[in-house]
Design a protein around this motif. Structure first.
Motif, PDB file in Angstrom:
ATOM      1  N   CYS A  69      -1.208   0.163 -10.456  1.00  8.63           N
ATOM      2  CA  CYS A  69      -1.339  -0.978 -11.654  1.00  8.63           C
ATOM      3  C   CYS A  69      -1.210  -2.324 -10.909  1.00  8.63           C
ATOM      4  CB  CYS A  69       0.031  -0.713 -12.576  1.00  8.63           C
ATOM      5  SG  CYS A  69      -0.341  -1.995 -13.986  1.00  8.63           S
ATOM      6  N   ILE A  70      -2.542  -3.122 -11.182  1.00  5.19           N
ATOM      7  CA  ILE A  70      -2.758  -4.514 -10.692  1.00  5.19           C
ATOM      8  C   ILE A  70      -2.807  -5.449 -11.766  1.00  5.19           C
ATOM      9  CG2 ILE A  70      -4.128  -5.755  -9.339  1.00  5.19           C
ATOM     10  CD1 ILE A  70      -5.335  -3.163  -7.788  1.00  5.19           C
ATOM     11  N   ASP A  90       1.097 -10.147 -11.369  1.00  5.63           N
ATOM     12  CA  ASP A  90       0.047 -11.175 -11.647  1.00  5.63           C
ATOM     13  C   ASP A  90       0.266 -12.425 -10.502  1.00  5.63           C
ATOM     14  OD1 ASP A  90      -0.511 -10.080 -14.041  1.00  5.63           O
ATOM     15  OD2 ASP A  90       0.540 -11.558 -15.194  1.00  5.63           O
ATOM     16  N   CYS A  91      -1.011 -12.949 -10.311  1.00  2.00           N
ATOM     17  CA  CYS A  91      -1.198 -14.158  -9.157  1.00  2.00           C
ATOM     18  C   CYS A  91      -0.680 -13.522  -7.762  1.00  2.00           C
ATOM     19  CB  CYS A  91      -0.091 -15.232  -9.765  1.00  2.00           C
ATOM     20  SG  CYS A  91      -0.758 -15.860 -11.096  1.00  2.00           S
ATOM     21  N   VAL A  92      -1.262 -12.392  -7.354  1.00  5.64           N
ATOM     22  CA  VAL A  92      -0.791 -12.042  -6.006  1.00  5.64           C
ATOM     23  C   VAL A  92      -2.081 -12.249  -5.221  1.00  5.64           C
ATOM     24  CG1 VAL A  92      -0.337 -10.057  -4.674  1.00  5.64           C
ATOM     25  CG2 VAL A  92       0.991 -10.393  -6.652  1.00  5.64           C
ATOM     26  N   GLY A 103       4.252  -2.093  -3.207  1.00  6.59           N
ATOM     27  CA  GLY A 103       4.204  -3.069  -4.376  1.00  6.59           C
ATOM     28  C   GLY A 103       4.231  -4.392  -4.066  1.00  6.59           C
ATOM     29  N   ALA A 104       4.267  -5.250  -4.982  1.00 12.21           N
ATOM     30  CA  ALA A 104       4.326  -6.542  -5.032  1.00 12.21           C
ATOM     31  C   ALA A 104       5.054  -7.003  -6.440  1.00 12.21           C
ATOM     32  CB  ALA A 104       3.079  -7.451  -4.836  1.00 12.21           C
ATOM     33  N   ASP A 105       6.231  -7.014  -6.334  1.00 15.12           N
ATOM     34  CA  ASP A 105       6.953  -7.425  -7.835  1.00 15.12           C
ATOM     35  C   ASP A 105       6.996  -9.034  -8.037  1.00 15.12           C
ATOM     36  OD1 ASP A 105       8.775  -7.832  -5.718  1.00 15.12           O
ATOM     37  OD2 ASP A 105      10.500  -7.092  -6.735  1.00 15.12           O
ATOM     38  N   PRO A 107       4.925 -13.051  -7.814  1.00 12.94           N
ATOM     39  CA  PRO A 107       3.577 -13.638  -7.239  1.00 12.94           C
ATOM     40  C   PRO A 107       3.833 -14.240  -5.880  1.00 12.94           C
ATOM     41  CG  PRO A 107       4.564 -14.138  -9.377  1.00 12.94           C
ATOM     42  CD  PRO A 107       5.540 -13.528  -8.983  1.00 12.94           C
ATOM     43  N   GLY A 108       2.668 -14.514  -5.437  1.00 13.39           N
ATOM     44  CA  GLY A 108       2.650 -14.815  -3.639  1.00 13.39           C
ATOM     45  C   GLY A 108       1.719 -14.160  -2.836  1.00 13.39           C
ATOM     46  N   ILE A 109       1.735 -14.751  -1.782  1.00 10.98           N
ATOM     47  CA  ILE A 109       0.971 -14.343  -0.623  1.00 10.98           C
ATOM     48  C   ILE A 109       1.326 -13.286   0.155  1.00 10.98           C
ATOM     49  CG2 ILE A 109      -0.519 -15.044   1.408  1.00 10.98           C
ATOM     50  CD1 ILE A 109      -0.584 -17.849  -0.176  1.00 10.98           C
ATOM     51  N   TYR A 110       0.793 -12.079   0.274  1.00 15.68           N
ATOM     52  CA  TYR A 110       1.327 -10.849   1.014  1.00 15.68           C
ATOM     53  C   TYR A 110       0.284 -10.740   2.395  1.00 15.68           C
ATOM     54  CZ  TYR A 110       4.388 -10.165  -2.794  1.00 15.68           C
ATOM     55  OH  TYR A 110       5.329  -9.984  -3.777  1.00 15.68           O
ATOM     56  N   VAL A 111       0.855 -10.666   3.456  1.00 16.78           N
ATOM     57  CA  VAL A 111      -0.053 -10.197   4.658  1.00 16.78           C
ATOM     58  C   VAL A 111       0.889  -9.382   5.502  1.00 16.78           C
ATOM     59  CG1 VAL A 111      -0.878 -12.605   4.574  1.00 16.78           C
ATOM     60  CG2 VAL A 111       1.148 -12.233   5.839  1.00 16.78           C
TER      61      VAL A 111
END
Length: 122
Positions: A69-70, A90-92, A103-105, A107-111
């Motif tokens: 789910c994105i 949102d806003c990832v 997952g990314a709970d 918002p932000g920048i993931y690397v």
């Protein structure tokens, strides 16, 4: 009709989008080559670059969701992946060559591999 479009995408660009995917308005494919999307529900204004993968191994999961789910306003840069039973807020932004496994709970920048949050969204 959908099957004909899918065949054309595979043959011409090397893009596979599974029939069960739900994609919101504003999809942007910046460099259409080598994209694989399966078992996903994608929100509005999604941007994806070349050689990205979104999906999971099977539809049956312990949580029962069976899809990735994105949220809205998500960007995936080149050679990045979202794998497994994930929810992306949102806003990832997912950096080039990153692999998002958990997952990314926020918002932000993931690397990185596995991807971690390094910065708040601008």
């Amino acid at each position: 009709m959908a099957r004909l479009i899918a065949i054309k995408l595979i043959r011409r660009y090397g893009i596979f989008v599974a029939d069960e995917c739900e994609i919101g308005i504003g999809l942007s494919i910046r460099h259409p080559s080598g994209i694989f999307i399966t078992n996903a529900k994608i929100g509005d204004d999604f941007t994806i670059y070349q050689n990205c993968t979104i999906g999971r191994k099977t539809k049956d999961t312990p949580t029962g969701k069976g899809y990735v789910c994105i949220g809205n306003n998500v960007t995936m840069y080149a050679n990045s992946m979202i794998i497994g039973d994930n929810t992306i807020s949102d806003c990832v932004t997912i950096g080039a060559g990153s692999c998002l496994l958990h997952g990314a709970d926020k918002p932000g920048i993931y690397v990185g591999n596995p991807a971690i949050r390094i910065k708040d969204p601008e």
